[in-house]
Design an enzyme around this catalytic site. Structure first.
Site, PDB file in Angstrom:
ATOM      1  N   LYS A 148      56.984 -38.442  96.563  1.00  0.00           N
ATOM      2  CA  LYS A 148      57.035 -37.910  95.187  1.00  0.00           C
ATOM      3  C   LYS A 148      58.392 -37.381  94.818  1.00  0.00           C
ATOM      4  CE  LYS A 148      54.316 -36.103  98.083  1.00  0.00           C
ATOM      5  NZ  LYS A 148      53.011 -35.907  98.665  1.00  0.00           N
ATOM      6  N   ILE A 155      42.898 -39.248  94.130  1.00  0.00           N
ATOM      7  CA  ILE A 155      42.474 -39.402  92.730  1.00  0.00           C
ATOM      8  C   ILE A 155      43.362 -40.425  92.034  1.00  0.00           C
ATOM      9  CG2 ILE A 155      41.936 -38.201  90.597  1.00  0.00           C
ATOM     10  CD1 ILE A 155      42.059 -35.587  92.049  1.00  0.00           C
ATOM     11  N   GLY A 160      46.984 -30.258 108.752  1.00  0.00           N
ATOM     12  CA  GLY A 160      47.742 -31.417 108.285  1.00  0.00           C
ATOM     13  C   GLY A 160      47.819 -31.554 106.777  1.00  0.00           C
ATOM     14  N   LYS A 163      54.994 -34.430  91.201  1.00  0.00           N
ATOM     15  CA  LYS A 163      53.819 -35.196  90.761  1.00  0.00           C
ATOM     16  C   LYS A 163      53.669 -35.134  89.239  1.00  0.00           C
ATOM     17  CE  LYS A 163      51.382 -34.452  95.119  1.00  0.00           C
ATOM     18  NZ  LYS A 163      50.494 -33.529  95.858  1.00  0.00           N
TER      19      LYS A 163
END
Lengths: 396, 396
Positions: free
Chosen positions: B97, B128, B179, B197
């Site tokens: 990103k 998503i 994680g 994002k």
């Protein structure tokens, strides 16, 4: 048809048709135009000036029309229109779930034979792009279940009853006045609309087609005040839930019925005319999609998304249909239910495997027990007629 | 590349790379294979037997490799890899990103020039499919805002603090052990990951690119017990919210900052490492998408969805980029905030337009007042260093 202009022949000008027309006008689309509209009743006053006809031939014989949108109530007429369009290699968008739920297998075959697209994302959940996401995004995941509130008007009614203590009749009337309810309310409140959507979703989620008559379907119309009190006491709410799940041994179960939903579930908070779908998979765990499932603008706009997808040559791939490990459908699955009855004869209707709760008073009698989908499916017509109410009552 | 087999050259074998490998193995994919993996440290023990290298040339010079997947931490190295792949007309999936948020405009241009796809849905919200849905499904709607919890680990930490009274340090440690957290925790908790994002989402939602340094970004690391008490008293929770909204006059505002979220909001219930995005549009009203935003399997599976989309020749169209009515970015927007400080000098840092609440005690001082994004952006580095905490405090 990249770069091409779509000249639409539209069938039907009800809530969704009107919504589509308004949305198109509002965004000032240059690539998409409604050329001609076929309606049942030409004499009816229409709020717009467009070319209307009551003869389907006027659309199919118009050489300018290169796209069909079918948004009518009548499933048989919708089937004729969609089939004719596909056979002419005209791409079609359809909003008729009932028609799709009955004829989808033939329509998949026709799409392949005539190499033309039939899209219907708007049919399955209004504005939630559940089909498109199942097709494209969840195609690699090992899905385990799809579960959701797929009917906006029955959910609207349940919300009004549970949150605003409205009577059933008033809530239904309000839903109809607001344009959420189908012209035949039984479609909504008896679960048929949810069932049709569930069948369409299952094709895309698991590849399997199961006919409507093979799936236990039961709605909310028998629910009474005692049932509502029971739910409130347990701090749950009734929701009309459509559910498909893959069990061990590659067996698929499906059902549409009220469920007692506890507060910690996503769909507990799906209110009013909204729809919500929970997709579970091995890798994603769970995803929740939520949005307006009814109404002219949201659904009209979803129809437009289907239309513009065709501009980009989009087609459903039905990838799961080619899966060698296609699951098999079963009703051989037991689960806990709440079952309210008045006569003892009504209790004998259903064979319980076990009963864990039994309440009897003069005014109110119920059992909580385990029963199989097969048992329920056998007597579903009877259940509807008698003074009983049944709802799934999961342990969580 | 329909029908073709993808031989992947994979860069990076961390949580997501491993997840992708496992997912591929689990579903037994025949069309997609990881041919070679480039890692920084060849001496590290790997749990699998695949061909590893520490030299990018081994991947780019392998004539069998026809697809690049880039899942490394280092944004500069990621940029070099992605650019090189596009210039060789090799399709790429990227999960970086930070790199995308800085170089997306050039990478869009390179995709067009070399007629090759760069996909990165997995980068924006884990599992998503928000980018794909913005691209394909909401393309006709007149979007007004996208707002969400885009960072799983900061949300995980906030959940542990608010629900389980865990200390900040313990919660962060737990997130890292599980994680969820990036190797540099500042990326998560200071809002940078959410910011990157948000920039990617905004390109697809509104067409506009805004550079990271132009957007007010502020995280949760300064939050203390007094702030948490304040939120609890108001029956709200702090959530780290990324937000883009179109205002009247075609102006776009963007921000990443903590918000005091009330119970009736969808994102209030987004717990743990989950992400949730609310998309608002003129026709759809609002849609909510919810799912796992982090973790090897969910993200690995999302990366695989990007990969298989390429099998079907899918590309982002960046339709909104060609819109003649592209909005303009502004920070000229005022809103209500909660501002906790210790020294009066810290209060002077920010110029409030009005103050509606003012609390002073020896241990705890705060104001509630209106301030503009421009004011906050000017002093954002200072804000981070001082003993203050600021959060949006919407009226609803």
């Amino acid at each position: 048809m990249n770069g091409k202009k779509l000249n639409i022949g539209l069938f039907g000008f009800g809530t969704v048709g009107c919504g589509l027309y308004d949305v198109l006008k509002r965004i000032g689309s240059k690539n998409v135009e409604i050329k001609r509209i076929c309606v049942r009743d030409l004499s009816k006053q229409r709020p717009i000036d467009a070319e209307f006809t009551d003869n389907a031939d006027d659309i199919f014989n118009d050489p300018d029309i290169n796209f069909i949108v079918e948004l009518i109530d009548d499933a048989d007429a919708a089937y004729t229109i969609v089939k004719r369009a596909l056979q002419m290699s005209l791409p079609v968008v359809s909003g008729n779930k009932k028609m799709l739920a009955h004829h989808i297998e033939e329509l998949i075959e026709l799409q392949a034979r005539y190499n033309v697209a039939l899209l219907y994302d708007a049919s399955a959940c209004g504005s939630i792009p559940v089909i498109r996401n199942l097709e494209e995004y969840y195609d690699n995941d090992l899905l385990t279940s799809v579960k959701g509130i797929l009917n906006g008007s029955s959910n609207f009614i349940l919300s009004k009853i549970f949150n605003e203590k409205m009577s059933y009749a008033d809530a239904l009337k309000l839903a109809q006045d607001l344009g959420f309810a189908e012209s035949n309310p039984s479609l909504d409140i008896d679960g048929w609309d949810s069932l049709f959507k569930l069948i369409i979703i299952t094709i895309h989620a698991f590849g399997l087609y199961v006919a409507p008559e093979d799936i236990f379907t039961y709605g909310i119309s028998n629910m009474n005040d005692a049932d509502i009190r029971f739910a409130n006491e347990k701090e749950r709410r009734f929701k009309l839930v459509a559910h498909v799940e893959k069990l061990q041994g590659n067996k698929l179960i499906m059902s549409v019925m009220p469920q007692l939903i506890s507060r910690n579930k996503y769909i507990y908070s799906v209110e009013d005319e909204f729809n919500g779908v929970v997709i579970k998979g091995l890798f994603y765990d769970k995803q929740f999609m939520f949005g307006r499932g009814a109404g002219g603008y949201p659904t009209g706009s979803a129809v437009l998304s289907d239309i513009t997808a065709c501009l980009y040559d989009y087609k459903y791939e039905y990838k799961k249909r080619n899966d060698s490990q296609m699951p098999t459908y079963t009703t051989d699955h037991s689960f806990r239910v709440y079952y309210r009855y008045s006569d003892y004869a009504d209790l004998d209707l259903v064979k319980f495997e076990s009963v864990s709760e039994n309440y009897i008073s003069d005014e109110y009698k119920y059992v909580v027990g385990k029963v199989s989908l097969r048992e329920l499916h056998k007597v579903q017509d009877e259940l509807r007629k008698r003074n009983v109410f049944i709802a799934a009552y999961p342990n969580d």
